[in-house]
Design a protein around this motif. Sequence first.
Motif, mmCIF file in Angstrom:
data_model
loop_
_atom_site.group_PDB
_atom_site.id
_atom_site.type_symbol
_atom_site.label_atom_id
_atom_site.label_comp_id
_atom_site.label_asym_id
_atom_site.label_seq_id
_atom_site.Cartn_x
_atom_site.Cartn_y
_atom_site.Cartn_z
ATOM 1 N N ALA A 1 1.254 -1.106 -0.258
ATOM 2 C CA ALA A 1 -0.047 0.696 0.007
ATOM 3 C C ALA A 1 0.628 1.416 0.246
ATOM 4 C CB ALA A 1 -0.891 -0.239 1.099
ATOM 5 N N ASP A 2 2.304 1.399 0.785
ATOM 6 C CA ASP A 2 2.872 2.230 0.795
ATOM 7 C C ASP A 2 3.316 2.965 -0.127
ATOM 8 O OD1 ASP A 2 2.711 3.086 3.388
ATOM 9 O OD2 ASP A 2 3.952 1.624 4.111
ATOM 10 N N ALA A 3 4.132 1.403 -1.701
ATOM 11 C CA ALA A 3 4.525 1.476 -2.573
ATOM 12 C C ALA A 3 3.594 2.215 -3.183
ATOM 13 C CB ALA A 3 4.764 0.247 -3.087
ATOM 14 N N MET B 1 -6.670 0.219 1.935
ATOM 15 C CA MET B 1 -6.060 0.421 3.183
ATOM 16 C C MET B 1 -7.376 0.306 4.501
ATOM 17 S SD MET B 1 -4.017 3.732 2.394
ATOM 18 C CE MET B 1 -2.191 3.392 1.520
ATOM 19 N N ALA B 2 -8.030 0.799 3.868
ATOM 20 C CA ALA B 2 -9.427 0.339 4.960
ATOM 21 C C ALA B 2 -10.106 -1.142 5.329
ATOM 22 C CB ALA B 2 -10.779 0.918 4.121
ATOM 23 N N LYS B 3 -10.131 -2.062 3.989
ATOM 24 C CA LYS B 3 -10.362 -2.768 4.007
ATOM 25 C C LYS B 3 -8.910 -4.040 5.364
ATOM 26 C CE LYS B 3 -11.365 -5.890 1.233
ATOM 27 N NZ LYS B 3 -11.302 -6.462 -0.856
ATOM 28 N N ALA B 4 -7.692 -3.311 4.869
ATOM 29 C CA ALA B 4 -6.347 -3.891 5.948
ATOM 30 C C ALA B 4 -7.019 -3.154 7.363
ATOM 31 C CB ALA B 4 -5.567 -3.558 5.410
ATOM 32 N N ALA B 5 -7.314 -2.157 7.747
ATOM 33 C CA ALA B 5 -7.134 -1.275 8.987
ATOM 34 C C ALA B 5 -8.882 -2.107 9.404
ATOM 35 C CB ALA B 5 -7.880 -0.351 8.782
ATOM 36 N N ALA C 1 -6.346 2.386 -3.592
ATOM 37 C CA ALA C 1 -5.416 2.486 -2.068
ATOM 38 C C ALA C 1 -6.387 2.508 -1.302
ATOM 39 C CB ALA C 1 -4.291 3.055 -2.999
ATOM 40 N N ALA C 2 -7.439 4.141 -1.328
ATOM 41 C CA ALA C 2 -8.115 4.215 0.470
ATOM 42 C C ALA C 2 -8.633 2.384 0.703
ATOM 43 C CB ALA C 2 -8.618 4.737 0.028
ATOM 44 N N LEU D 1 0.978 7.349 -6.798
ATOM 45 C CA LEU D 1 -0.005 7.236 -6.057
ATOM 46 C C LEU D 1 0.225 8.708 -6.754
ATOM 47 C CD1 LEU D 1 -2.929 7.732 -7.408
ATOM 48 C CD2 LEU D 1 -3.396 7.195 -5.009
ATOM 49 N N ARG D 2 1.518 8.936 -5.660
ATOM 50 C CA ARG D 2 1.657 10.319 -5.216
ATOM 51 C C ARG D 2 2.751 10.853 -6.263
ATOM 52 N NH1 ARG D 2 1.556 8.975 0.035
ATOM 53 N NH2 ARG D 2 4.286 7.901 -0.552
#
Length: 182
Positions: free
Chosen positions: A97-99, A150-154, A146-147, A104-105
């Motif tokens: 997710a960071d990569a 991240m939400a699923k991972a959280a 990506a969000a 994306l950034r």
Amino acid sequence: MINLVSLALDWRTWLAIAIAGLIAAAGIQTMRLGWAKDALTLERAERANETADRERVARQMAEQNARLQAEHAAQQQATLKAFNDALREQEIRAAAADADAASLRDAVACYASGDCLGPRADTATGGACPDRAATVGKLFGRANSAAGRMAKAADKHADEVRALKSQILADRAACGVFPDAP
């Protein structure tokens, strides 16, 4: 004289009766002593049986405690292994997710600077698109996915924390340690 002879016979008779009485009393006492010895032997046998039963039960309880402790330790090891595996998977997902977020950034920064536009620009960074709105839509889509990841991972992490907390509370209860105790 007859009285003396009859007294002598009476005295001897009394002596014989007394001796017979003493022998009878001694026989009765011997018999009572035998009964007491038998009762004592029976009592000792009963105490020995009770002691053997207590020792057998104590051994069984010790074996059961050892078995339960071994099972508990194995469950704790399995829980710890599962937790560590889940933590490793979570770290891998977080790195991915960071990569993804870094890419994306970079794409958004490139798009915002206008450096990525043109015929030779990489389409992955949002360049070479004649329609800037479509490029922005693609970037927002990547950000949204990506969000979502991240939400699923959280959510999964929160579920793992709740499961681990439940396991810890169950372990403490099994060990007689209660969470409210100091």
